[in-house]
Design an enzyme around this catalytic site. Structure first.
Site, PDB file in Angstrom:
ATOM      1  CD  GLU A   1      51.498 101.964  26.735  1.00  0.00           C
ATOM      2  OE1 GLU A   1      51.837 102.002  25.538  1.00  0.00           O
ATOM      3  OE2 GLU A   1      51.970 101.146  27.542  1.00  0.00           O
TER       4      GLU A   1
ATOM      5  CD  GLU B   1      51.561  97.539  31.667  1.00  0.00           C
ATOM      6  OE1 GLU B   1      52.663  97.772  31.145  1.00  0.00           O
ATOM      7  OE2 GLU B   1      50.487  97.658  31.059  1.00  0.00           O
TER       8      GLU B   1
ATOM      9  CG  ASN C   1      47.428 100.331  32.106  1.00  0.00           C
ATOM     10  OD1 ASN C   1      47.683 100.431  33.306  1.00  0.00           O
ATOM     11  ND2 ASN C   1      48.141  99.569  31.283  1.00  0.00           N
TER      12      ASN C   1
ATOM     13  CG  ASP D   1      59.090  96.263  34.722  1.00  0.00           C
ATOM     14  OD1 ASP D   1      59.073  97.504  34.647  1.00  0.00           O
ATOM     15  OD2 ASP D   1      58.833  95.517  33.749  1.00  0.00           O
TER      16      ASP D   1
ATOM     17  CG  HIS E   1      56.860  99.588  32.709  1.00  0.00           C
ATOM     18  ND1 HIS E   1      57.033  98.243  32.922  1.00  0.00           N
ATOM     19  CD2 HIS E   1      55.688  99.722  32.034  1.00  0.00           C
ATOM     20  CE1 HIS E   1      56.012  97.577  32.386  1.00  0.00           C
ATOM     21  NE2 HIS E   1      55.179  98.459  31.848  1.00  0.00           N
TER      22      HIS E   1
HETATM   23  O1  G2I Z   1      56.348  97.465  26.823  1.00  0.00           O
HETATM   24  C1  G2I Z   1      56.056  97.072  28.131  1.00  0.00           C
HETATM   25  C2  G2I Z   1      54.584  97.167  28.406  1.00  0.00           C
HETATM   26  C3  G2I Z   1      54.124  98.614  28.385  1.00  0.00           C
HETATM   27  N1  G2I Z   1      52.710  98.733  28.690  1.00  0.00           N
HETATM   28  C4  G2I Z   1      51.820  97.920  27.905  1.00  0.00           C
HETATM   29  C5  G2I Z   1      52.266  96.477  27.894  1.00  0.00           C
HETATM   30  O2  G2I Z   1      51.430  95.734  27.070  1.00  0.00           O
HETATM   31  C6  G2I Z   1      53.707  96.338  27.456  1.00  0.00           C
HETATM   32  O3  G2I Z   1      54.038  94.947  27.489  1.00  0.00           O
HETATM   33  C7  G2I Z   1      54.895  94.485  26.490  1.00  0.00           C
HETATM   34  C8  G2I Z   1      55.116  93.001  26.680  1.00  0.00           C
HETATM   35  O4  G2I Z   1      55.729  92.804  27.942  1.00  0.00           O
HETATM   36  C9  G2I Z   1      56.027  92.468  25.574  1.00  0.00           C
HETATM   37  O5  G2I Z   1      56.091  91.033  25.656  1.00  0.00           O
HETATM   38  O6  G2I Z   1      54.350  94.732  25.225  1.00  0.00           O
HETATM   39  C10 G2I Z   1      55.236  94.356  24.178  1.00  0.00           C
HETATM   40  C11 G2I Z   1      54.648  94.784  22.850  1.00  0.00           C
HETATM   41  O7  G2I Z   1      54.627  96.114  22.690  1.00  0.00           O
HETATM   42  C12 G2I Z   1      55.492  92.858  24.218  1.00  0.00           C
HETATM   43  O8  G2I Z   1      56.460  92.534  23.245  1.00  0.00           O
HETATM   44  C13 G2I Z   1      56.031  91.743  22.196  1.00  0.00           C
HETATM   45  C14 G2I Z   1      57.088  91.784  21.125  1.00  0.00           C
HETATM   46  O9  G2I Z   1      57.225  93.137  20.673  1.00  0.00           O
HETATM   47  C15 G2I Z   1      56.667  90.935  19.988  1.00  0.00           C
HETATM   48  O10 G2I Z   1      57.695  90.917  19.027  1.00  0.00           O
HETATM   49  C16 G2I Z   1      56.354  89.537  20.491  1.00  0.00           C
HETATM   50  O11 G2I Z   1      55.821  88.755  19.433  1.00  0.00           O
HETATM   51  O12 G2I Z   1      55.829  90.414  22.631  1.00  0.00           O
HETATM   52  C17 G2I Z   1      55.316  89.606  21.610  1.00  0.00           C
HETATM   53  C18 G2I Z   1      54.980  88.234  22.194  1.00  0.00           C
HETATM   54  O13 G2I Z   1      56.110  87.658  22.806  1.00  0.00           O
END
Ligand code: G2I
Length: 654
Positions: A159, A265, A200, A267, A236
């Site tokens: 990103e 990724e 990515n 969805d 996404h």
């Molecule tokens: O935002 C969607 C995705 C966009 N591209 C990069 C990916 O890495 C990103 O994935 C998401 C995860 O699906 C989330 O699960 O990235 C987020 C973080 O920016 C993830 O969220 C985080 C929460 O913000 C935290 O509070 C939490 O501790 O997930 C962590 C683990 O559950």
């Protein structure tokens, strides 16, 4: 596995009870997903989260049954792997890697260098320390799994672009400039020479300013020999936005650069609440993504960002949205599951036709055209298109066109004439719905559509080289529909005449054939089917890169190996010693008497007497100021024991 009809009705009932919405009958879809994807040469994966893996048997069962690839959703990010400087924690990553290993999945590491989820101790460093920190982090994290064949690749940078194609002003970029990108890839290659190294990003599915910036960067990194192997398109998506219709074309242009591509990724979210109709649209988006990947040989596969709506990042980020995945909250497959399965390998048993489309309504009726809109059909697998049928003056209906959306504009009609239109829907298995009720349309007396499209806006040029540039702009709107754009060009910063140099049916255009070191201005205008032309857009001005002159580059030979009757020079390093980018190079040198060229690589070589001329090829010609390429080399036969070497190396451009 195949869903028995008993299982299907149980799943249906569960869906009804839990959501109170009518769930379409799941198709007898082929599956599991990995079983239908593998014969097509594609992986099908899911993001996995450590806590769900540890705590939920159903989560483990479905993940292991359906997928042959995974990307850890959070466990390999910086905040998880190096929360404090030099204190590494690989437990979460190891947990996912060992689950993958036990279940025949590969693992794609995610992600090494990102502006998000990186601890504060990194963000506050000065440039020298930050570069060293980044390299040490990559060495340790990639190095931890380098000898594990389950971990096959990495998202090295994530990103890094803004929506307009400029670099994101992250702490990485603000401290290190764009150099951190190449440095990160080099560090990752050094830590694991076998891993496939990806860039990515999101919102790069269509051909647009952001994806074009990424395209230009990948192309330039490769021409400089930076080790980048693949590009991840996050995808996404959301059904309230149009499907990115240039997805296939876009990923193909990256594949043409020699990199592999992946949907990384996926969805497809929707506005609350979930309904059967929205699920059907979502299924269609999933179908389209799988089809785009299937159509591009070097698309390696698709990772869905999770699989059950029970565990998805979407509601936490968009409070008014939900349900982007292929299983519902109770682990029942949704129409999107069937869509993915059927797109990979059509289930032999789909005999369910789509529902009948709604009665069309007609709008923008002119003397020569009419636009039809109708309520979309739903289908257990996914509607692939509609047939539009027409009768003139009460005669028989015959097909006048097809549409992949629930609207269609019929042109070429006769003024003051009455027509009737009907539509019917088709699915991938060829099942056809009943025809809709007809709508009656009487064309107007003449004159027709006289309203011009709005002027295109936001015209911008990027990736300017010595001979070309990429234009992108914001679409025009029109009462009937924009049919295309004219691209206009004038020479100089002022004056001159704008002349048309091309047309485009999208909102981008690649200009070629420009002269080096020259200023140009560009404008675009939109057209509609009736020939109405909009006002011109804003003007974008560029100056092409400086022209090549002798002495803009140097050629330095390395003797790789030699034996009695021959030797190999590899590489013959070409360096751009000038202050502007060179698009190509030509190296000449002289072979000693009696020496003959027996082979060469990565250049177009001609020999005249003892003089050898080598010209760059598509991927190693373009060099930024100071950049080198070490891709060209050659082999020579010589009389036994004659140890002379080639002389008089010179390098020129173009
Ligand atoms: O935002 C969607 C995705 C966009 N591209 C990069 C990916 O890495 C990103 O994935 C998401 C995860 O699906 C989330 O699960 O990235 C987020 C973080 O920016 C993830 O969220 C985080 C929460 O913000 C935290 O509070 C939490 O501790 O997930 C962590 C683990 O559950």
């Amino acid at each position: 596995m195949r869903w028995s009809s008993k299982a299907v009705s149980l799943i249906c009932a569960a869906g009804l009870v839990v959501f109170g919405v009518v769930v379409a009958t799941p198709a007898q879809a082929a599956g599991p997903l990995k079983t239908v994807a593998a014969p097509r040469g594609k992986f099908i994966g899911t993001a996995l989260a450590t806590d769900s893996l540890a705590n939920e048997a159903m989560y483990r069962t479905v993940a292991a049954r359906e997928f042959n690839q995974t990307t850890p959703e959070n466990a390999m990010k910086w905040d998880a792997t190096e929360p404090q400087d030099n204190q590494f924690s690989f437990a979460g990553g190891d947990q996912i890697v060992s689950f993958a290993q036990q279940n025949g999945m590969t693992v794609h590491g995610h992600t090494l260098v990102w502006h998000s989820q990186t601890p504060g101790y990194v963000q506050g460093m000065n440039a020298t320390n930050m570069r060293a920190e980044m390299q040490a982090h990559i060495a340790a994290v990639v190095g931890h799994w380098a000898n594990n064949p389950t971990v096959t690749g990495w998202d090295v940078v994530n990103e890094i672009f803004n929506e307009d194609g400029t670099f994101r002003q992250s702490f990485w970029f603000n401290t290190l400039g764009q150099s951190f990108v190449a440095d990160a890839f080099r560090a990752a290659r050094a830590a694991d020479p076998d891993a496939k190294l990806c860039i990515n990003d999101f919102n790069v599915e269509d051909i647009n300013a952001k994806s074009t910036a990424m395209f230009n960067l990948v192309s330039s990194l490769r021409s400089q020999g930076v080790p980048i192997d693949c590009v991840g398109f996050q995808a996404h998506l959301a059904i309230q936005f149009a499907f990115p219709s240039t997805l296939q074309q876009n990923i193909q242009r990256f594949a043409n650069l020699g990199v592999h591509v992946r949907i990384s990724e996926l969805d497809v979210r929707m506005l609350n609440p979930e309904t059967a109709a929205k699920d059907a649209t979502q299924a269609q988006y999933y179908t389209n993504v799988v089809n785009a990947c299937l159509a591009v040989t070097n698309c390696d596969g698709i990772t869905i960002w999770g699989f059950t709506d029970l565990h998805s990042w979407i509601p936490g980020t968009f409070s008014d949205q939900c349900c982007g995945l292929i299983y519902n909250n109770s682990y029942s497959p949704k129409p999107a599951y069937d869509a993915v399965a059927n797109a990979f390998g059509p289930g032999p048993t789909d005999t369910t036709p789509p529902s009948t489309p709604g009665t069309p309504t007609a709008s923008n009726v002119t003397a020569t055209s009419a636009t039809l809109n109708w309520t979309a059909s739903t289908d257990n697998v996914g509607v692939t298109g509609y047939d539009i049928l027409r009768s003139t003056g009460g005669g028989a209906f015959s097909q006048v066109g097809t549409s992949t959306t629930n609207s269609f504009t019929n042109t070429g009609l006769t003024a003051s004439t009455t027509y009737q239109f009907e539509v019917r829907a088709r699915d991938a298995a060829g099942n056809m719905s009943a025809v809709s009720s007809p709508v009656t349309v009487t064309t107007s007396a003449g004159g027709g559509d006289t309203q011009a499209p709005t002027a295109p806006s936001g015209l911008a040029a990027s990736g300017t080289t010595q001979t070309g540039t990429s234009l992108a702009w914001t679409a025009s709107t029109d009462n009937v529909g924009v049919t295309g754009y004219d691209i206009l060009q004038a020479q100089g910063a002022s004056g001159g005449t704008f002349t048309q140099v091309g047309t485009s049916t999208t909102t981008s255009f690649a200009v070629t054939g420009l002269t080096a070191n020259t200023t140009y201005r560009f404008q675009v205008r939109a057209r509609d089917a009736a020939g109405n032309v909009s006002a011109v857009s804003n003007t974008a001005q560029i100056t092409t890169q400086g022209g090549g002159t002798t002495g803009a580059c140097s050629a330095t030979p390395t003797v790789q190996t030699q034996w009695g009757t021959g030797y190999v020079i590899n590489p013959l390093t070409i360096t751009n010693t000038s202050t502007s980018t060179i698009p190509s190079w030509t190296v000449t040198f002289t072979l000693p008497a009696g020496h003959t060229l027996s082979g060469s690589w990565n250049a177009t070589v001609t020999v005249s007497g003892q003089t050898v001329t080598a010209k760059s090829v598509s991927f190693n010609g373009n060099l930024a100021p100071g950049a080198s390429t070490g891709t060209f080399g050659f082999q020579v036969n010589r009389p036994n024991g004659n140890t002379q070497m080639p002389t008089s190396y010179s390098c020129a451009t173009p």
